[in-house]
Design an enzyme around this catalytic site. Sequence first.
Site, PDB file in Angstrom:
ATOM      1  N   ASP A   8       0.774  -1.259   0.000  1.00  0.00           N
ATOM      2  CA  ASP A   8       0.000   0.000   0.000  1.00  0.00           C
ATOM      3  C   ASP A   8       0.804   1.310   0.000  1.00  0.00           C
ATOM      4  O   ASP A   8       0.472   2.233   0.764  1.00  0.00           O
ATOM      5  CB  ASP A   8      -0.944   0.023   1.219  1.00  0.00           C
ATOM      6  CG  ASP A   8      -1.974  -1.102   1.206  1.00  0.00           C
ATOM      7  OD1 ASP A   8      -1.961  -1.922   0.273  1.00  0.00           O
ATOM      8  OD2 ASP A   8      -2.801  -1.167   2.144  1.00  0.00           O
ATOM      9  N   LYS A 106      -7.216  -4.916  -2.863  1.00  0.00           N
ATOM     10  CA  LYS A 106      -7.966  -5.395  -1.695  1.00  0.00           C
ATOM     11  C   LYS A 106      -8.883  -4.301  -1.170  1.00  0.00           C
ATOM     12  O   LYS A 106      -8.670  -3.121  -1.456  1.00  0.00           O
ATOM     13  CB  LYS A 106      -6.990  -5.849  -0.601  1.00  0.00           C
ATOM     14  CG  LYS A 106      -6.095  -4.728  -0.112  1.00  0.00           C
ATOM     15  CD  LYS A 106      -5.052  -5.245   0.852  1.00  0.00           C
ATOM     16  CE  LYS A 106      -4.177  -4.150   1.377  1.00  0.00           C
ATOM     17  NZ  LYS A 106      -4.879  -3.104   2.133  1.00  0.00           N
ATOM     18  N   CYS A 151      -1.937  -2.810   7.676  1.00  0.00           N
ATOM     19  CA  CYS A 151      -1.821  -3.703   6.521  1.00  0.00           C
ATOM     20  C   CYS A 151      -0.522  -4.499   6.490  1.00  0.00           C
ATOM     21  O   CYS A 151      -0.510  -5.647   6.073  1.00  0.00           O
ATOM     22  CB  CYS A 151      -2.067  -2.927   5.240  1.00  0.00           C
ATOM     23  SG  CYS A 151      -3.806  -2.394   5.170  1.00  0.00           S
TER      24      CYS A 151
END
Length: 204
Positions: A8, A106, A151
């Site tokens: 990310d 996601k 994450c």
Amino acid sequence: MKALIVVDIQNDFLPGGTLAVPEGDQIIPIVNNLMDRFDLVVATQDWHPADHGSFASNHKGKTPGEQILLYGFDQILWPDHCIQNSAGAKFSKELKVSQIDKIFQKGTDILIDSYSGFFDNGKKKDTGLNEYLKANNVDVVFIVGLATDYCVKFTALDAAQLGYRTFVIQDATRAVNLREGDFEKSLKEMKSEGIGIFKSDEIL
Ligand code: VGL
Ligand code: ZN
């Protein structure tokens, strides 16, 4: 085979973004250098529809940081971030995106969040990352990116549980730190699950 999992590194998680992780941009040169050392580089991308259930804006009277129950799961509410096809969802232009072999998106289901790059928070849906790593004979994964306490942590915990030898390069991550000490707390939690915590100068 060793793979680098880049979590990310998107504009909304960087300074100036809607869910900026403090100093998030400082990891990018380290991540770029690490990419050259791996046979395989994969990236995850938070990729929410605008009406996603993790956004405080989609719950009347709620503000970011509050916790709710979202379809049976504890959910921290966030500012709107990483909306599909928005500028905030794009990878940083400082990141060597051309080195990424495959991207796994996601958080696309409005009903459930997905911190891990492998599964949603309810472990119901699979992103395909595990299958891809298996198909490439990966048995060792190194994880970097944002954010250490969400994450990165959940991706690492799933990797370890799936049987990969799992390492996190701590200075190539930064934490949201909603509560003070969350960075250290997440490193401790990962260590206790057998995940190795390295510094980038031990690898580069
Ligand atoms: C993340 C909060 C919400 C992360 C994603 O990438 O760590 N954190 N969505
Ligand atoms: Zn998100």
